[in-house]
Write a protein that holds these residues in place. Structure first.
Motif, PDB file in Angstrom:
ATOM      1  N   THR A  44       7.524  21.473 -30.066  1.00 41.70           N
ATOM      2  CA  THR A  44       6.214  20.846 -29.865  1.00 41.70           C
ATOM      3  C   THR A  44       5.325  21.713 -28.977  1.00 41.70           C
ATOM      4  O   THR A  44       4.138  21.897 -29.271  1.00 41.70           O
ATOM      5  CB  THR A  44       6.380  19.445 -29.240  1.00 41.70           C
ATOM      6  N   ASN A  45       5.918  22.261 -27.918  1.00 46.98           N
ATOM      7  CA  ASN A  45       5.148  23.149 -27.039  1.00 46.98           C
ATOM      8  C   ASN A  45       4.703  24.397 -27.781  1.00 46.98           C
ATOM      9  O   ASN A  45       3.562  24.854 -27.612  1.00 46.98           O
ATOM     10  CB  ASN A  45       5.973  23.534 -25.806  1.00 46.98           C
ATOM     11  N   SER A  46       5.576  24.951 -28.608  1.00 41.91           N
ATOM     12  CA  SER A  46       5.214  26.131 -29.394  1.00 41.91           C
ATOM     13  C   SER A  46       4.074  25.814 -30.354  1.00 41.91           C
ATOM     14  O   SER A  46       3.109  26.582 -30.480  1.00 41.91           O
ATOM     15  CB  SER A  46       6.418  26.647 -30.172  1.00 41.91           C
ATOM     16  N   ILE A  47       4.181  24.675 -31.021  1.00 42.27           N
ATOM     17  CA  ILE A  47       3.115  24.263 -31.951  1.00 42.27           C
ATOM     18  C   ILE A  47       1.818  24.040 -31.189  1.00 42.27           C
ATOM     19  O   ILE A  47       0.740  24.445 -31.647  1.00 42.27           O
ATOM     20  CB  ILE A  47       3.540  22.996 -32.734  1.00 42.27           C
ATOM     21  N   ASP A  48       1.903  23.436 -30.016  1.00 43.98           N
ATOM     22  CA  ASP A  48       0.711  23.185 -29.197  1.00 43.98           C
ATOM     23  C   ASP A  48       0.059  24.504 -28.783  1.00 43.98           C
ATOM     24  O   ASP A  48      -1.167  24.643 -28.846  1.00 43.98           O
ATOM     25  CB  ASP A  48       1.095  22.364 -27.961  1.00 43.98           C
ATOM     26  N   GLN A  49       0.874  25.477 -28.391  1.00 48.46           N
ATOM     27  CA  GLN A  49       0.335  26.782 -28.018  1.00 48.46           C
ATOM     28  C   GLN A  49      -0.347  27.448 -29.199  1.00 48.46           C
ATOM     29  O   GLN A  49      -1.424  28.031 -29.060  1.00 48.46           O
ATOM     30  CB  GLN A  49       1.448  27.679 -27.470  1.00 48.46           C
TER      31      GLN A  49
END
Length: 161
Positions: A44-49
């Motif tokens: 999720t953090n990767s997608i958000d970035q």
């Protein structure tokens, strides 16, 4: 660890193994459950970035496109104003070329008239100072002033064309 330390029981199937080893199985499930949210959070953090990067790039591109459009609009406006100025200047030049010869003639006539009046005033000043000669000089001075005003008005018209 010795083999006697382990609880050795015969196991016929995997289900039986889980029944025998419920504590280990629960610990693995807990670890897997704990690892899944961590992995999910990382994804999720990767997608958000990635989304933030794409959003900032899109915003930057959008601002650049808007700025370029604004500059093009200003250039078109300036081109239009320049075209209008050129047309107006051409009209003024045509007007000047049309009226210039006529104004030049009028200026020459006014200048010659001023010269004659001035010469007459200077010739009269050395003559006798009778009331009639003084009145004549006053009339000539008034005529000189009027002619000078006409001359000046013609110059102003010529300049303002």
């Amino acid at each position: 660890m010795k083999p006697n330390d382990y609880d050795l029981q015969p196991v016929d199937s995997y289900d039986e193994y889980e029944e025998i080893q419920p504590a280990e199985s629960n610990n693995k499930e807990k670890k897997e459950k704990k690892e899944q949210p961590d992995k999910l959070l990382a994804v999720t953090n990767s997608i958000d970035q990635v989304c933030q990067t794409v959003n900032s790039a899109t915003t930057t591109v959008a601002e650049a496109v808007k700025s370029i459009a604004d500059v093009r609009l200003q250039i078109e406006t300036m081109d239009h104003e320049l075209s209008m100025f050129i047309v107006e200047s051409q009209k003024n030049l045509e007007k000047f070329q049309q009226f210039a010869p006529m104004l030049e003639k009028q200026l020459e006539n006014a200048s010659l008239r001023i010269d004659r009046i001035t010469d007459t005033i200077l010739a009269q000043s050395s003559a006798s100072l009778t009331p009639e000669s003084l009145q004549k000089q006053q009339m000539l001075a008034s005529l000189l002033s009027q002619t000078n005003d006409i001359f000046n008005n013609l110059l102003v018209k010529m300049i303002s064309i």
